[in-house]
Design a protein around this motif. Structure first.
Motif, mmCIF file in Angstrom:
data_model
loop_
_atom_site.group_PDB
_atom_site.id
_atom_site.type_symbol
_atom_site.label_atom_id
_atom_site.label_comp_id
_atom_site.label_asym_id
_atom_site.label_seq_id
_atom_site.Cartn_x
_atom_site.Cartn_y
_atom_site.Cartn_z
ATOM 1 N N LEU A 5 14.760 -13.446 -5.765
ATOM 2 C CA LEU A 5 13.854 -13.882 -6.827
ATOM 3 C C LEU A 5 12.385 -13.546 -6.586
ATOM 4 C CD1 LEU A 5 15.455 -17.317 -7.801
ATOM 5 C CD2 LEU A 5 15.914 -15.029 -8.713
ATOM 6 N N PRO A 6 11.844 -13.664 -5.365
ATOM 7 C CA PRO A 6 10.432 -13.339 -5.178
ATOM 8 C C PRO A 6 10.080 -11.893 -5.517
ATOM 9 C CG PRO A 6 11.248 -14.628 -3.323
ATOM 10 C CD PRO A 6 12.442 -14.228 -4.136
ATOM 11 N N TYR A 7 11.075 -11.018 -5.539
ATOM 12 C CA TYR A 7 10.791 -9.610 -5.793
ATOM 13 C C TYR A 7 10.515 -9.310 -7.262
ATOM 14 C CZ TYR A 7 11.882 -8.539 -0.998
ATOM 15 O OH TYR A 7 11.844 -8.486 0.379
ATOM 16 N N ALA A 8 10.762 -10.270 -8.131
ATOM 17 C CA ALA A 8 10.407 -10.074 -9.536
ATOM 18 C C ALA A 8 8.898 -9.855 -9.656
ATOM 19 C CB ALA A 8 10.842 -11.282 -10.364
ATOM 20 N N GLU A 9 8.123 -10.627 -8.919
ATOM 21 C CA GLU A 9 6.669 -10.461 -8.935
ATOM 22 C C GLU A 9 6.250 -9.185 -8.212
ATOM 23 O OE1 GLU A 9 2.584 -12.775 -7.448
ATOM 24 O OE2 GLU A 9 4.552 -13.746 -7.269
ATOM 25 N N THR A 10 6.896 -8.916 -7.064
ATOM 26 C CA THR A 10 6.566 -7.716 -6.293
ATOM 27 C C THR A 10 6.768 -6.453 -7.116
ATOM 28 O OG1 THR A 10 7.225 -8.823 -4.232
ATOM 29 C CG2 THR A 10 7.078 -6.421 -4.191
ATOM 30 N N TYR A 11 7.857 -6.414 -7.870
ATOM 31 C CA TYR A 11 8.183 -5.235 -8.665
ATOM 32 C C TYR A 11 7.522 -5.242 -10.043
ATOM 33 C CZ TYR A 11 11.890 -4.498 -5.196
ATOM 34 O OH TYR A 11 12.594 -4.294 -4.038
ATOM 35 N N GLY A 12 6.743 -6.289 -10.340
ATOM 36 C CA GLY A 12 6.068 -6.346 -11.632
ATOM 37 C C GLY A 12 7.014 -6.498 -12.808
ATOM 38 N N PHE A 43 3.693 10.238 5.263
ATOM 39 C CA PHE A 43 2.898 10.699 4.118
ATOM 40 C C PHE A 43 1.776 9.713 3.791
ATOM 41 C CE2 PHE A 43 6.964 13.015 2.923
ATOM 42 C CZ PHE A 43 6.484 14.237 3.351
ATOM 43 N N ALA A 44 2.039 8.427 3.946
ATOM 44 C CA ALA A 44 0.993 7.429 3.722
ATOM 45 C C ALA A 44 -0.116 7.587 4.756
ATOM 46 C CB ALA A 44 1.583 6.030 3.777
ATOM 47 N N ILE A 99 -8.831 1.881 -0.468
ATOM 48 C CA ILE A 99 -8.679 0.456 -0.220
ATOM 49 C C ILE A 99 -8.604 0.188 1.279
ATOM 50 C CG2 ILE A 99 -7.555 -0.054 -2.425
ATOM 51 C CD1 ILE A 99 -4.876 0.095 -1.024
ATOM 52 N N ARG A 100 -8.975 -1.006 1.690
ATOM 53 C CA ARG A 100 -8.958 -1.379 3.098
ATOM 54 C C ARG A 100 -8.172 -2.674 3.275
ATOM 55 N NH1 ARG A 100 -10.030 3.043 3.160
ATOM 56 N NH2 ARG A 100 -11.795 4.149 4.121
ATOM 57 N N GLY A 101 -7.688 -2.884 4.482
ATOM 58 C CA GLY A 101 -6.894 -4.075 4.761
ATOM 59 C C GLY A 101 -5.406 -3.764 4.703
ATOM 60 N N VAL A 102 -4.601 -4.809 4.666
ATOM 61 C CA VAL A 102 -3.145 -4.672 4.631
ATOM 62 C C VAL A 102 -2.674 -4.704 3.178
ATOM 63 C CG1 VAL A 102 -0.943 -5.659 5.356
ATOM 64 C CG2 VAL A 102 -2.935 -5.784 6.880
ATOM 65 N N HIS A 103 -1.994 -3.662 2.749
ATOM 66 C CA HIS A 103 -1.519 -3.568 1.373
ATOM 67 C C HIS A 103 -0.070 -3.082 1.363
ATOM 68 C CE1 HIS A 103 -5.511 -4.119 -0.531
ATOM 69 N NE2 HIS A 103 -5.953 -3.507 0.562
ATOM 70 N N GLY A 104 0.651 -3.489 0.347
ATOM 71 C CA GLY A 104 2.026 -3.045 0.184
ATOM 72 C C GLY A 104 2.095 -1.699 -0.516
ATOM 73 N N PRO A 105 3.286 -1.149 -0.659
ATOM 74 C CA PRO A 105 3.450 0.172 -1.275
ATOM 75 C C PRO A 105 3.343 0.157 -2.791
ATOM 76 C CG PRO A 105 5.580 -0.733 -0.676
ATOM 77 C CD PRO A 105 4.558 -1.700 -0.162
ATOM 78 N N ARG A 154 -1.066 2.307 -6.233
ATOM 79 C CA ARG A 154 -0.857 3.687 -6.693
ATOM 80 C C ARG A 154 -1.470 4.714 -5.739
ATOM 81 N NH1 ARG A 154 0.710 6.539 -11.014
ATOM 82 N NH2 ARG A 154 1.219 4.652 -12.179
ATOM 83 N N SER A 155 -2.617 4.392 -5.148
ATOM 84 C CA SER A 155 -3.243 5.352 -4.241
ATOM 85 C C SER A 155 -2.385 5.608 -3.008
ATOM 86 C CB SER A 155 -4.628 4.855 -3.806
ATOM 87 O OG SER A 155 -4.536 3.617 -3.111
ATOM 88 N N LEU A 156 -1.473 4.689 -2.720
ATOM 89 C CA LEU A 156 -0.537 4.871 -1.618
ATOM 90 C C LEU A 156 0.758 5.526 -2.078
ATOM 91 C CD1 LEU A 156 -0.905 1.515 0.359
ATOM 92 C CD2 LEU A 156 -1.460 3.791 1.198
ATOM 93 N N TYR A 157 1.407 4.921 -3.071
ATOM 94 C CA TYR A 157 2.740 5.404 -3.412
ATOM 95 C C TYR A 157 2.725 6.738 -4.152
ATOM 96 C CZ TYR A 157 2.503 3.579 -8.283
ATOM 97 O OH TYR A 157 2.193 3.331 -9.594
ATOM 98 N N GLY A 158 1.630 7.072 -4.817
ATOM 99 C CA GLY A 158 1.579 8.364 -5.506
ATOM 100 C C GLY A 158 1.724 9.522 -4.544
ATOM 101 N N ALA A 159 0.934 9.493 -3.487
ATOM 102 C CA ALA A 159 0.997 10.558 -2.482
ATOM 103 C C ALA A 159 2.324 10.550 -1.738
ATOM 104 C CB ALA A 159 -0.163 10.405 -1.494
#
Length: 282
Positions: free
Chosen positions: A33-40, A219-220, A231-237, A240-245
């Motif tokens: 269930l928590p992944y509903a928010e993660t996946y938008g 690749f990241a 962006i700086r700090g800890v971010h998930g995938p 867009r600046s991460l997952y696009g590349a």
């Protein structure tokens, strides 16, 4: 729907209809269930189902449950092993609290007290192939006489690491499948099933698992090195600046997701019916 961790290997999905070639079963993967928010995907109250799972070949769950019942997945007890062919017998002795003879018939009889006769025979056949039964073919692991007392799962994983390693010319496979069922706003419109799937194979350079896990990180890291990530700090995938590349790099490496859209109900009913059948069978 809730599946307790204790019953996970019994309450599995016996048929995952994502391929006309591969027959697969599935296990629920923790709390989805928590992944509903993660996946938008929006608010939970607006969603009919959210499910994350692990794909396995048919028979995996029943066999792993048998290993669990035998005590081979136990982390609490300790066994002093002198011969790998005694591991099943000694683990089962710890579980049932009784001595078991050093022959196949005695082990099979003891197994039949904790599982059905058919499953006992199937489990004993698999364990014999691994070299863990009195009449099994000795496995090619280091001598058990030099081992210190260890838990059954530590000993069991040592055997699996040797027996199941890839031989020259063998390769692994990774299957990843996403399915999103959407209901268009028009009342009479049929549901749309959006799928995104990947089937990757190991090659002479690396296993499929190593490529699918390692290349996205590589690749990241390159995108950060080249200054493409501001962006700086800890971010998930999900940035867009991460997952696009990463997606562009994976496509170039032959690890591209194949996407499609069809009209229909999706696999939800098949999974629910399969789980109900499993619960009745227990």
């Amino acid at each position: 729907m809730e599946i307790s961790g204790e019953n996970l290997l019994q309450e599995y999905f016996p048929d995952i209809p994502i391929s006309h070639v591969l027959k697969l079963e599935g296990l629920a993967n923790r709390d989805s269930l928590p992944y509903a928010e993660t996946y938008g995907l929006g608010k939970l109250e607006n969603l009919q189902t959210v499910l994350r799972g692990t794909l396995r070949y048919p028979g995996f769950s029943d066999l792993m449950h048998a290993f669990k019942v035998i005590g081979l997945l136990d982390t609490e007890t300790s066994i002093q092993l002198c011969d790998w062919r005694d591991l099943t017998r000694l683990s089962l002795e710890k579980r049932i609290g009784e001595r078991i003879g050093h022959d196949r018939r005695s082990v099979l009889s003891a197994l039949s007290t904790v599982m059905t006769a058919d499953r006992a025979d199937s489990a004993l056949s698999a364990l014999g192939w691994l070299g863990l039964t009195p009449e099994g073919v000795p496995c090619n692991t280091p001598s058990a006489t030099s081992l210190k007392p260890q838990s059954p799962i530590e000993l069991f994983t040592s055997v699996l690491a040797h027996k199941l390693r890839y031989n020259p010319g063998e390769r692994d496979m990774v299957v990843l499948s996403h399915e999103i069922v959407a209901q268009p706003s028009l009342i009479d419109s049929a549901r749309e099933v959006h799928t995104s799937r990947l089937v990757a194979y190991g090659n002479s350079e690396a296993s499929a698992m190593a490529r699918c896990v390692g290349l996205p990180v590589a690749f990241a890291a390159l995108e950060v090195l080249y200054g493409g990530v501001q962006i700086r700090g800890v971010h998930g995938p999900t940035e867009r600046s991460l997952y696009g590349a990463v997606l562009d790099g994976l496509q170039g490496a032959g690890l591209e997701m194949k996407e499609s859209v069809i009209k229909g109900p999706g696999m939800e009913c098949v999974l629910a019916e399969g789980l109900r059948a499993r619960r009745v069978a227990r």
